[in-house]
Enzyme design. Sequence first.
Site, PDB file in Angstrom:
ATOM      1  N   HIS A   1      -0.332   1.296   9.399  1.00  0.00           N
ATOM      2  CA  HIS A   1       0.974   1.758   8.918  1.00  0.00           C
ATOM      3  C   HIS A   1       0.813   2.962   7.980  1.00  0.00           C
ATOM      4  O   HIS A   1       1.454   3.993   8.172  1.00  0.00           O
ATOM      5  CB  HIS A   1       1.680   0.599   8.210  1.00  0.00           C
ATOM      6  N   GLU A   2      -0.031   2.812   6.980  1.00  0.00           N
ATOM      7  CA  GLU A   2      -0.174   3.895   6.002  1.00  0.00           C
ATOM      8  C   GLU A   2      -0.792   5.127   6.659  1.00  0.00           C
ATOM      9  O   GLU A   2      -0.409   6.251   6.373  1.00  0.00           O
ATOM     10  CB  GLU A   2      -1.011   3.450   4.796  1.00  0.00           C
TER      11      GLU A   2
ATOM     12  N   GLU B   1       1.055   5.555   1.090  1.00  0.00           N
ATOM     13  CA  GLU B   1       0.512   6.544   2.029  1.00  0.00           C
ATOM     14  C   GLU B   1       0.255   7.919   1.426  1.00  0.00           C
ATOM     15  O   GLU B   1       0.272   8.918   2.162  1.00  0.00           O
ATOM     16  CB  GLU B   1       1.490   6.691   3.198  1.00  0.00           C
TER      17      GLU B   1
ATOM     18  N   GLU C   1      10.250   4.869   7.297  1.00  0.00           N
ATOM     19  CA  GLU C   1       9.783   3.484   7.335  1.00  0.00           C
ATOM     20  C   GLU C   1      10.109   2.785   8.655  1.00  0.00           C
ATOM     21  O   GLU C   1       9.264   2.094   9.222  1.00  0.00           O
ATOM     22  CB  GLU C   1      10.338   2.696   6.148  1.00  0.00           C
TER      23      GLU C   1
ATOM     24  N   ALA D   1       0.845  -1.190   0.000  1.00  0.00           N
ATOM     25  CA  ALA D   1       0.000   0.000   0.000  1.00  0.00           C
ATOM     26  C   ALA D   1       0.878   1.238   0.000  1.00  0.00           C
ATOM     27  O   ALA D   1       2.083   1.152   0.227  1.00  0.00           O
ATOM     28  CB  ALA D   1      -0.908   0.006   1.223  1.00  0.00           C
TER      29      ALA D   1
END
Length: 850
Positions: free
Chosen positions: A290-291, A257, A313, A255
Amino acid sequence: MKDAAPKTIYLKDYTPFGFTVEEVHLTFDLAPGATRVKSRIRFAPRGGADDRRFFLHGEDLTLIRAAIDGKEVQPTLTAEGLTCDVPDAAFTWEAEVEIDPAGNTALEGLYMSNGMYCTQCEAEGFRKITYYPDRPDVMSTFTVRINGDLPVMLSNGNPVQQGEGWAEWHDPWPKPAYLFALVAGDLVAHSDSFTTCSGKEVDLNLWVRPGDEGKCAWGMEALKKSMRWDEEVYGREYDLEVFNIVAVDDFNMGAMENKGLNIFNSSAVLASPETATDANFERIEAIIAHEYFHNWTGNRITCRDWFQLCLKEGLTVFRDAQFTADMRSEPVKRISDVIDLRARQFPEDNGPLAHPVRPESFQEINNFYTATVYEKGAEVIGMLKRLVGDAAYAEALDLYFARHDGEACTIEDWLRVFEDVTGRDLGQFKRWYSQAGTPRLKVEEDWQDGTYTLTFTQTTPPSAASPEPQPQVIPINLGLLGPNGDEVKETETLEMTEARQAFTFTGLSAKPVPSILRGFSAPVILDRDSSTAERAFLLAHDTDPFNRWEAGGALARATLNAMALEDAAPDAAYLDGMLAVLRDDTLDPAYRALMLALPGQSELAAMQAEAGHTPDPRAIWTACETLRQALAQHAQDTLPRIWETCRIDAPYRPDAEQSGKRALAGAVLSLITRLDGGALAASQYGSADNMTLQVSALSCLLKAGKGQAETAAFYAQWQQDRLVIDKWFMLQVLQAAPETAAATAKTLTEHADFNWKNPNRFRAVLGALTGNHAGFHAADGAGYALLADWLIRLDPVNPQTTARMCAAFQTWRRYDARRQGLIRAQLDRIAAQPGLSRDTTEMITRIQGN
Ligand SMILES: [Zn+2]
């Protein structure tokens, strides 16, 4: 075509761009084969030496016209971009280019997937959309107008206006071009809303293809939980009126962001109980988090250059791991992460692809989206937090957000906030960012007159990336147990800074048993010759759940190595220890399921190679099979009872409690299948009402060499569901016996549904083959040849996915001369392909190491 001689880019060569970008206006006239992109960009010189001429990145663009302050200009064009003379004061640059989204199979820039327009700009995809300073330290606001005949047209930020055939978006937050996104298609929304901590309403939409509406609820729930968690734990509030997520089938990564418009591989967001497993649900929850968390750690504060990728990251992986631990179980999450680290990062760190968490050079940045940057990067944050303590960590993060909001930063900026808050000198700690290789930690113990001394020696093997590694700061979490199993010293963090360092403990009435590296407090390899008795003791008594699991793993590794190398019999201590764990109903079922799993076969091969043996993948596989069989027989009276205790009568929920029970039931079923010939698995398959039960039953049957009828039935039931059919492809290859894995994979590549240009489908077959250790490394080399055939075919279509999958060959030096020769021949064959991409050329050259 890529340039013939790839250039190497160095961190030390960084120079700022000579201009600031004040605002960007983009207009897209969408057409599949000929999209027009008009840009209007306000530049201002920063007063440097060469600000009378500028360079803009641009690849695969057809320039229609360019103008400065309304006057046409004729820039000099190359394959990488353009240069142009510019005024010595602020000016407006205009350009119109034509691009071909329908012909873009690399899935970078603007491309099409099932009739939908979609973008992927990280790391350097924006230069395939228009001419621009495509580097993360150039940040600007964007206003985007999309003209097209599709019902849904989205970009970053907030919607401004829309009408028949057009839509306009404005993103008020300055961002680098890699966070740009555009989506247009026939999509439907699953909508909800969220009230932030300061009372602002945010519209939430999950956009999917018609027919997928029923698979959105979990993703939306995960998004809302993530938004709340980031407010409560990090004090971070969302900053736009709308948050959009789009699911797309053709996507190279999990994915992305993009500001206010996250784009997800559909496998990382769509889920229903019937079509997704518990593991899928957990992964979706983690990736959504996370995103979302990137909105602050990545978007509001971004990276100065791509060498700093770990800045966003490492921190965001660390944050999503904290989130999952909070939503589920902390020890289970920690153990799962360490399994993953050892399976993916350790081989990278100890082979020809080794690079520091912050690399110092690259040819193709896409090749550095690695386990080292992400997972080891997250481990480094965890160590930092352990060393400074939770309160100082929280204070440092507050300072980081306050000091650097809206900036493009470096690892130096990041470490400085910790130095400023704590007064510590982090100069030595910084080696975790600059030095490649996994440190080995040797332990010696001494007991004399009530004084217990542990002496640690750290060594990091030299590599091309780090020829002379220096001692690192290693936080060692230690506890001591007395002979009766009581904890005589609670967990303390020892701070190791020297190459060799001793720690002394007094006031003990008997020689203790040490529990070293609790919670896996540093990403190192612990090198300690402990006895079977001591491992069994820790497995029974350690109060640290991670180290208790680790003790079981150490027993398993020892017996498996003895079985594979010396034809030894399964160790009774392992079998008894596991039976005790299995029977211990006070332990979390998810934890017991992890305990029962064997160490990875590739990990065992690495250990054997390190100890000076030549690992035989077939012998390792046989040892694992024999040990599982022995455990099944040893536990046969207990298994049916455990199976019963895992029964769930409530409606399906993918939460920690239910999925833990199903995980344990799955582990038990795989043992029972070795005793009953698959009867229970077949019955479970027949009555399964969710995908977790279906997959666990089918896996057991395939593993036992059965399940032909179920495999056919599974296909018939799910052939319309692309994500489920990915599982169907994958399971058959993963569960195949070593001798048949390559042939099974080959047959599946001939299947009508093997759409190899789709990265998910490609990985389902070829990725599964590389995950079947003994099958991939079958002695005849059929696995190597099949993978190479397909990498050669995929490279011209999708260099990024090809290059990433080359990593399967990185461990070639571990194996015997014959296998080495077979792999080298395939590497040479790939390298000899005319027109091989820059991505794949770099990977193959590094793996060959010559
Ligand atoms: Zn990320």
